[in-house]
Design an enzyme around this catalytic site. Structure first.
Site, PDB file in Angstrom:
ATOM      1  N   ASP A  24      24.191  16.221 -68.956  1.00  0.00           N
ATOM      2  CA  ASP A  24      23.934  16.380 -67.456  1.00  0.00           C
ATOM      3  C   ASP A  24      25.385  17.122 -67.093  1.00  0.00           C
ATOM      4  OD1 ASP A  24      23.141  17.003 -64.997  1.00  0.00           O
ATOM      5  OD2 ASP A  24      23.557  15.045 -64.173  1.00  0.00           O
ATOM      6  N   ASN A  72      12.038  19.377 -64.041  1.00  0.00           N
ATOM      7  CA  ASN A  72      12.763  20.653 -64.278  1.00  0.00           C
ATOM      8  C   ASN A  72      12.104  21.710 -63.962  1.00  0.00           C
ATOM      9  OD1 ASN A  72      15.108  19.438 -67.050  1.00  0.00           O
ATOM     10  ND2 ASN A  72      15.373  19.068 -64.965  1.00  0.00           N
TER      11      ASN A  72
END
Length: 246
Positions: A24, A72
């Site tokens: 991330d 996503n």
């Protein structure tokens, strides 16, 4: 012949065999530098190879990275298209190098929504590296833990309905045989970069007894040395799996 380990990167006693990583912070890393988010994703892709190359010296046999989640797809069309292009370029560029370095690559996740060209490249990379044993790299692409369990349950239910599986013999050892990760050991250590402290639907079943490390470092800044320190920290933990030492 393996390369000499980087300074500060040594194999810890009792270190993790399987490390899973939620990579991330790519977008924030790019934004901090006044660049588009995709610039950060490209920088993050380069970091993957450096971390994978560090694994043998750390005693890590398996590394699983969270590249693209089922959630996503909610990102902008521009970012999603750019990520898919990055995945195709990464596979094409890295296929020969990964094979030469003894890395076996597998993909987990639902491939149905991916484009045909990407799926073909994924299949080729898996086939090209199938006999490698130095490091096992698993890439979670269009992956979600709940989606994985739902797909596994469908396959299990189908086997029950068609008489291949006795429902009375289904236990907690049965479902893992239907998961995408059925050939992998469960992760020992899960690392999430960028300061977020959540697991984001990643390896929900498999990580039931994993140790977690949530660190502030953004993924493109994550170094071999920091990776080594986290593996060493894991080796110092008392893992009892619900038991009590006598």
């Amino acid at each position: 012949m393996p390369a000499d380990p980087a300074p500060g990167v040594t194999a810890p006693a009792g270190g993790p065999r399987h490390v899973a990583i939620i990579m991330d912070g790519n977008g924030r890393w790019a934004t901090q530098r006044g660049r588009p988010r995709l610039f950060g994703h490209h920088a993050g892709a380069k970091r993957v190879r450096e971390i994978v190359e560090a694994c043998p010296d750390l005693g890590v046999e398996y590394v699983t990275i969270f590249a693209f989640s089922t959630e996503n797809w909610k990102r902008t069309q521009v970012e999603v298209a750019g990520l898919m292009s990055l995945f195709r370029r990464y596979i094409t560029k890295e296929m020969r190098a990964l094979s030469a370095e003894g890395v076996r690559v597998r993909f987990i996740g639902d491939r149905v929504r991916l484009d045909d060209k990407l799926i073909k490249l994924m299949n080729e990379l898996e086939e090209t590296t199938a006999h490698n044993t130095r490091v096992n790299l698993t890439i979670a692409l269009n992956y979600g833990g709940r989606d994985e369990v739902a797909r596994a349950t469908k396959r299990l239910a189908r086997d029950v309905a068609e008489g291949r599986l006795d429902p009375d013999k289904v236990d907690e050892e049965t479902l893992p045989r239907y998961l995408d990760t059925y050939v992998l050991p469960d992760p020992d250590l899960v690392i999430r970069t960028s300061g977020e402290a959540r697991i984001s639907n990643f390896l929900l079943w498999q990580s039931a007894y994993a140790e977690y490390e949530f660190i502030d470092t953004l993924w493109p800044d994550f170094t071999e040395e920091e990776f080594g320190r986290l593996c060493a920290s894991y080796g110092s933990r008392d893992r009892r799996f619900g038991a009590v030492k006598t």
